[in-house]
Design an enzyme around this catalytic site. Structure first.
Site, PDB file in Angstrom:
ATOM      1  CG  ASP A  12      11.041   0.406  -5.652  1.00 38.20           C
ATOM      2  OD1 ASP A  12      10.575  -0.609  -4.743  1.00 38.20           O
ATOM      3  OD2 ASP A  12      11.194   0.289  -7.058  1.00 38.20           O
ATOM      4  N   GLY A  14      12.495   3.177   0.249  1.00 33.03           N
ATOM      5  CA  GLY A  14      13.305   2.671   1.320  1.00 33.03           C
ATOM      6  C   GLY A  14      12.148   2.607   2.426  1.00 33.03           C
ATOM      7  CE  LYS A  15       6.882   1.751  -0.132  1.00 34.02           C
ATOM      8  NZ  LYS A  15       7.777   2.178  -1.131  1.00 34.02           N
ATOM      9  N   GLY A  39       8.126  -4.697  -2.862  1.00 32.33           N
ATOM     10  CA  GLY A  39       9.309  -5.515  -2.212  1.00 32.33           C
ATOM     11  C   GLY A  39       9.939  -4.659  -1.398  1.00 32.33           C
ATOM     12  CG  HIS A  40       8.417  -2.902   1.412  1.00 28.76           C
ATOM     13  ND1 HIS A  40       7.155  -2.596   2.284  1.00 28.76           N
ATOM     14  CD2 HIS A  40       7.980  -2.439   0.079  1.00 28.76           C
ATOM     15  CE1 HIS A  40       6.414  -2.117   1.502  1.00 28.76           C
ATOM     16  NE2 HIS A  40       6.929  -1.634   0.263  1.00 28.76           N
ATOM     17  CB  THR A 129       4.914  -6.380 -10.417  1.00 24.06           C
ATOM     18  OG1 THR A 129       3.549  -6.378  -9.860  1.00 24.06           O
ATOM     19  CG2 THR A 129       5.319  -4.952  -9.896  1.00 24.06           C
ATOM     20  CD  GLN A 222       2.271  -1.176  -4.298  1.00 19.59           C
ATOM     21  OE1 GLN A 222       1.299  -0.942  -3.762  1.00 19.59           O
ATOM     22  NE2 GLN A 222       3.012  -2.359  -4.187  1.00 19.59           N
ATOM     23  CB  THR A 298       8.818  -7.228  -6.808  1.00 20.22           C
ATOM     24  OG1 THR A 298       8.665  -6.767  -5.475  1.00 20.22           O
ATOM     25  CG2 THR A 298       7.710  -8.013  -7.126  1.00 20.22           C
ATOM     26  N   GLY A 300      13.403  -7.439 -10.319  1.00 24.68           N
ATOM     27  CA  GLY A 300      14.811  -7.307 -10.737  1.00 24.68           C
ATOM     28  C   GLY A 300      15.146  -6.182 -12.072  1.00 24.68           C
ATOM     29  NE  ARG A 303      13.982  -0.303  -7.567  1.00 23.39           N
ATOM     30  CZ  ARG A 303      14.186  -0.440  -6.237  1.00 23.39           C
ATOM     31  NH1 ARG A 303      15.428   0.202  -5.806  1.00 23.39           N
ATOM     32  NH2 ARG A 303      13.722  -1.559  -5.706  1.00 23.39           N
ATOM     33  CB  SER A 412      18.024   6.473   5.200  1.00 22.29           C
ATOM     34  OG  SER A 412      18.736   5.434   5.112  1.00 22.29           O
ATOM     35  N   GLY A 414      22.403   4.838   4.301  1.00 23.95           N
ATOM     36  CA  GLY A 414      23.103   3.705   3.897  1.00 23.95           C
ATOM     37  C   GLY A 414      21.989   2.515   4.008  1.00 23.95           C
TER      38      GLY A 414
END
Ligand code: GDP
Ligand code: IMO
Ligand code: MG
Length: 425
Positions: A12, A14-15, A39-40, A129, A222, A298, A300, A303, A412, A414
């Site tokens: 997670d 930001g890939k 989840g991207h 997951t 991942q 993925t 919810g 994190r 990045s 935002g």
């Protein structure tokens, strides 16, 4: 130019956003491992797209997207996602391809994933997951997996019956409900027509593109610390999300790779169980979660959040050979008067680890060693030029680069496509 992009932490980072940015100059975007556990997220204007199996390059009409042989693909998840992509207005025909060698995640793999997780005692749970990833890879390595190409076999129904019988023995042993084999046969029958238009020899396809000097972009899912070999085993996923996985997961040689980009969130997060030395269980952790929107794309799940860990980032730089970093979420740190970087883990007797220990027991007796830097406390999300960033923000980024190696390629500030600063690449 062929680029491998990998996550440097626990996922997670930001890939998806960075892949979307780099797809502009790529011709083919390829997933090489993992499955719908990923989840991207890509944000374009006021629209948010979340992709699980389909490469994030799909949001650029005209670019090819490939699911490589190293991926484990749940056909139901995939069909749902393809429908969604079409409903968003993106073309699939002729530009989306699935390897006939990719393994499938079947319903019984999902059932086993959940049953195995439920059977693990507290403290040993992985927090998967629930997408069937572990059992599908276990079947692959155990040489009883189901490949996409198998769907065309005349004895496919018998194969399903055999596998369900085998899975049922395990499910019953774990105290879970067995599955109905005939129902499974009926469920998978329509898959031939649905999937076949996309299935191809992707090794051949990728090599034709290499020969034509087109650019390949490898989209890791991942991350390094979730890698089955290099991560916090056993609290990991079941594939190799590190740079080497891009070759084994696609059939492209390491000699064809020109550069490796690591995606690095400027603080740390983790979903699921397992060690996390810089985790914050206080108000600062909550601030990171709220400001960063740190809820799983993925599942919810909230994190876990913590300060930047330079020990794992340096490890990721080495294991992947990161040339350039795409650093993300600088803006989330705008609120802090002080920002911290972990440079080592101190054992009770004073010894400081500056490399990540293989034995996780060691970590439970360590506390992080922090360097504190002054925050910048002003908004960075509107900045469009690196030079215009607050001096303290640049000092934070530069200190991280000093500690971890590699160069800065992208920054990045935002979630949206426009909030991406191109620096050294
Ligand atoms: P991935 O799995 O690595 O693709 O990352 P995810 O999509 O699961 O999680 C990253 C989240 O952070 C998504 O909600 C993105 O929209 C968001 N995001 C990405 N880059 C930035 C950034 O620079 N700033 C902020 N505030 N959000 C970002
Ligand atoms: P992206 O690509 C964050 C974690 C799970 C769990 C462990 C094993 O979006 O960065 P699995 O279902 O793979 O057997 O779960 O790995 N995990 C992820 N965490 N981002 C992901 O993907 C993840 N994919 C799996 O939470 O701890
Ligand atoms: Mg994600």
């Amino acid at each position: 130019m062929n680029t491998v992009l990998v996550g440097a932490q626990w996922g997670d980072e930001g890939k998806g956003k960075v892949i979307d940015f780099l797809t502009e100059e790529a011709d083919v975007v390829v997933r090489f491992q993992g499955g719908s556990n990923a989840g991207h997220t890509v944000v374009v204007g006021d629209k948010k797209y979340v992709l699980h199996l389909v490469p994030s390059g799909i949001l650029h009409n005209g670019k090819h997207c490939v699911i490589g042989n190293g991926v484990v693909m749940d056909p139901f998840d995939l069909m749902r996602e393809l429908e969604q992509v079409e409903s968003w207005g993106f073309e699939l025909k002729g530009r989306f391809h699935i390897s006939e060698r990719a393994h499938m995640v079947m319903q019984w793999h999902r059932a086993l994933d959940k049953a195995e997780e439920a059977a693990r005692p507290e403290g040993e749970k992985i927090g998967t997951t629930g997408r069937g990833i572990g059992p599908a890879y276990a079947a692959k390595v155990g040489r009883f997996g189901m490949r996409v190409g198998d769907i065309l076999r005349p004895d496919f129904a018998d194969l399903v019956r055999k596998q369900v019988a085998e899975a049922n023995r395990k499910l019953v042993g774990l105290g879970a409900q067995p599955l109905d084999a005939e129902e499974m046969v009926r469920l998978y029958a329509p898959m031939v027509a649905a999937l076949m238009p996309y299935v191809t020899d992707t090794i051949q396809f990728l090599h034709e593109n290499l020969e034509a000097k087109r650019s390949l972009l490898f989209e890791g899912a991942q991350a390094t610390m979730l890698d089955i070999d290099f991560g916090t085993y056993p609290f990991v996923t079941s594939s190799n999300p590190t740079a080497g996985g891009a070759c084994t997961g696609t059939g492209v040689s390491p000699r064809a790779i020109d550069r490796v980009i690591g995606v690095l969130k400027l603080y740390t997060t983790r979903v699921g169980e397992g060690p996390f030395p810089t985790e914050l269980l206080d108000a600062d952790g909550e601030t990171l979660r709220q400001r960063g929107g740190e809820f799983g794309a993925t599942t919810g799940r909230p994190r876990r959040c913590g300060w930047f860990d330079a020990v794992i980032a340096r490890y990721a730089q080495r294991v992947n050979g990161v040339d350039f970093w795409a650093m993300t979420k600088l803006d989330v740190l705008d609120a802090f008067p002080v920002v911290k970087i972990c440079t080592g883990y101190r054992r009770e007797d004073g010894f400081v680890y500056t490399t990540f220990p293989a034995d996780l027991e060691v970590l439970s007796h360590c506390t992080p060693v922090y360097e504190e830097l002054p925050g910048w406390q002003c908004e960075t999300s509107k900045v469009t030029d690196y030079a215009a960033l607050p001096e303290n923000a640049k000092a934070y980024v530069n200190r991280i680069l000093d500690l971890v190696g590699g160069k800065l390629g992208v920054l990045s500030v935002g979630p949206a496509r426009e909030t991406t600063l191109r620096i050294g690449i």
